[in-house]
Enzyme design. Structure first.
Site, PDB file in Angstrom:
ATOM      1  CB  SER A   1     -10.940   3.093   7.756  1.00 57.93           C
ATOM      2  OG  SER A   1     -10.759   3.274   6.397  1.00 57.93           O
TER       3      SER A   1
ATOM      4  CE  LYS B   1     -21.428  13.438 -16.609  1.00 60.98           C
ATOM      5  NZ  LYS B   1     -20.617  14.382 -15.538  1.00 60.98           N
TER       6      LYS B   1
END
Length: 336
Positions: A136, A191
């Protein structure tokens, strides 16, 4: 009793011994203080320390081995960046070997290291060497070697794991069992989009998919830009998130050769037209100063430290990372 009284040191002598002991402690403390002041005046305490690795101990020309070890996140990232900068600034460093043993890490950190390597390779050849794991984000930074550089992997290396994930735990069932309800006071509908106490809405899933899609496209393009024999379409076929062995990585053109560190160093010697006895191979190490150690201990014991750790652990972090922790999600929330 009389004998004990006879052999006890006089009171004045006892006080003198105490004063000498106190003076010794003060002297040691002052020596530490002035040593730290000396280092801070003449050198940057954060500068990597150079160590001899191999080759000639008296040669002027150097090959720098920059190690990328462990998870690519702060403060590890800052240490790696300082090593890259030191190799770039040192005129005696003629080439760089990037030695990677990492499962990856944060998206931003992986890209910043790659970006600095791109700047470095403009003036000095870079070769990457993968050790036990370069998956990765570890593969991402290996692309810093560029089209002209070579990527070596050891026979037992694991690499690949091309993809992006935001680890996310879902605790709805647990909250219901213990009677916990999350009722945040927020200014907008997104949020608390990654709250573990409720399901993602379709709109929230769209927002976060867009974020990781962009990070995924960047990963794919970085590989396609630096692997001459791979294009974007071919990279996307490999970007399933799976881990590749060294043999599979070579077959899929993610690496150039299977070999150990000595083979990677030989490649660099050829690139700079030097013999082993003509260069000094060095590594870098970042050591904490006494002040940093003391400050670190003080911060760890601060009453707000645990609260700060708890808050930071809830921050959403897109990751180029190969880890079982990446599976702590509420469902398919990743891109590969």
């Amino acid at each position: 009793m009389a004998n004990a009284e006879t052999h006890r040191p006089p009171k004045r002598r006892r006080w003198l011994l105490r004063l000498i002991f106190i003076a010794l402690l003060v002297s040691i403390a002052l020596n530490f203080y002035f040593y730290e002041r000396y280092k801070s005046y003449f050198t940057d305490g954060n500068d990597p320390i150079e160590h001899f690795h191999s080759g000639s101990k008296v040669a002027t020309d150097k090959i720098a081995v920059i190690k990328v070890q462990g998870v690519i996140m702060a403060p590890n990232t800052q240490r790696i960046l300082r090593r890259i900068q030191q190799a770039k600034d040192d005129k005696d460093v003629k080439a760089v070997l990037l030695s990677i043993n990492s499962p990856g890490g944060a998206v931003a950190d992986s890209h910043e290291i790659y970006h600095r390597l791109v700047e470095l390779r403009e003036t000095k050849p870079v070769v990457a060497h993968m050790k036990s794991m370069a998956a990765s984000g570890g593969l991402y930074v290996a692309m810093g070697a560029g089209e002209q550089g070579k990527i070596f992997a050891e026979p037992t290396t694991w690499t690949g794991s091309i993809g992006v994930i935001i680890p996310r735990m879902q605790m709805i069932g647990l909250a219901e069992k213990v009677g916990v309800e999350s009722t945040p006071i927020k200014t907008g509908p997104f949020k608390d989009a990654l709250s573990p106490f409720r399901e993602l809405t379709p709109a929230e899933q769209t927002v976060w998919n867009n974020i990781i899609d962009q990070a995924f496209d960047r990963f794919v393009n970085v590989i396609a830009d630096n692997r001459v024999e791979l294009n974007v379409k071919e990279v996307r076929k490999l970007a399933t998130g799976q881990v590749y062995t060294a043999d599979d990585a070579l077959k899929n053109k993610l690496i150039d050769k299977i070999g150990y560190e000595e083979a990677a160093l030989d490649e660099l010697l050829t690139r700079i037209d030097r013999k082993p006895e003509d260069v000094r191979v060095i590594t870098y190490d970042n050591q904490e100063t006494l002040v940093e150690i003391l400050l670190g201990s003080a911060q760890a014991s601060h009453p707000d430290a645990q609260w700060q750790f708890a808050m930071e652990s809830t921050v959403p972090r897109p990751m180029y990372c190969c880890s079982w922790l990446s599976g702590l999600t509420s469902g398919p929330f990743g891109r590969n």
